[in-house]
Design an enzyme around this catalytic site. Structure first.
Site, mmCIF file in Angstrom:
data_model
loop_
_atom_site.group_PDB
_atom_site.id
_atom_site.type_symbol
_atom_site.label_atom_id
_atom_site.label_comp_id
_atom_site.label_asym_id
_atom_site.label_seq_id
_atom_site.Cartn_x
_atom_site.Cartn_y
_atom_site.Cartn_z
ATOM 1 N N ASP A 75 47.473 91.515 60.881
ATOM 2 C CA ASP A 75 46.078 91.909 61.041
ATOM 3 C C ASP A 75 45.733 92.978 60.012
ATOM 4 O OD1 ASP A 75 43.687 91.486 62.930
ATOM 5 O OD2 ASP A 75 43.772 93.663 62.694
ATOM 6 N N THR A 76 44.491 92.958 59.555
ATOM 7 C CA THR A 76 44.024 93.895 58.536
ATOM 8 C C THR A 76 42.726 94.552 58.990
ATOM 9 O OG1 THR A 76 45.003 92.564 56.763
ATOM 10 C CG2 THR A 76 43.294 94.125 56.118
#
Length: 201
Positions: A75-76
């Site tokens: 995830d970013t």
């Protein structure tokens, strides 16, 4: 060797994992991405990466995999002034994000998590990205390209938005969505080597 699954629908993450020569199967693992109250950006992306890996593992049936499967989640988050900038809701939201990022430095946190059913290891990578000033006309033109729609922070560093980037301190691949160096290291901990597709000489 344990089969590897990538719990992500992101084409960028698939490309980066392919780049390091690791065979994998992509699966989609949707989870609630709402930040918790008082949750730091680093804790947020790590929780989501672990959650995606766990959700992905739940989708794999025993008939699909004879060996214990490893599932990679990632995830970013783009962070400006301590605030997480998610994917833009609409044009107005995207333009507001771009103008807020204009001429400033922001943080990008990317987490990866690898799960094999017995253990889960994760890493969080923090990078700093500095944008040059962006005019409202440029922001509107960029929105019209369609690129910002599904991107955290409303931009893709590997795409048209590359022209906005005046500087980067950290991991370019992490800003794209998958920190290649840390991913390779984590895969090694689970006995999955890189460069598996290199021809034998």
């Amino acid at each position: 060797m344990n089969p590897l699954y990538l719990a992500s629908g992101s084409p960028r993450r698939r490309e980066l994992l392919t780049q390091i020569g690791v065979p994998f199967t992509a699966i989609s693992a949707d989870i609630d991405e709402t930040p918790l109250a008082d949750e730091s950006p680093a804790a947020y992306v790590e929780r989501l990466a672990r959650g995606k890996a766990a959700a992905g593992r739940g989708l794999i049936t025993s008939s699909e995999s004879q060996a214990p499967a490893c599932v990679l989640g990632a995830d970013t988050a783009v962070v400006l002034d301590g605030r997480i900038l998610g994917k833009p809701l609409d044009q107005a939201d995207a333009l507001q994000m771009l103008m807020a990022l204009s001429g400033r430095e922001h943080e990008v946190f990317t987490a990866i998590a690898l799960l094999d059913g017995e253990r889960c290891e994760s890493r969080v990578v923090r990078s700093l990205v500095r944008f040059r000033p962006i005019s409202p006309a440029e922001a509107a033109l960029y929105w019209a390209s369609g690129e910002p729609c599904d991107k955290a922070g409303g931009y893709a560093i590997q795409g048209l938005a590359a022209v906005f980037v005046a500087g980067l301190n950290g991991s370019y691949s992490a800003v794209v969505g998958l920190p290649v160096c840390e991913t390779a290291e984590l895969l090694g901990h689970f006995g999955i080597p890189c460069w598996q597709n290199l021809p034998v000489r």
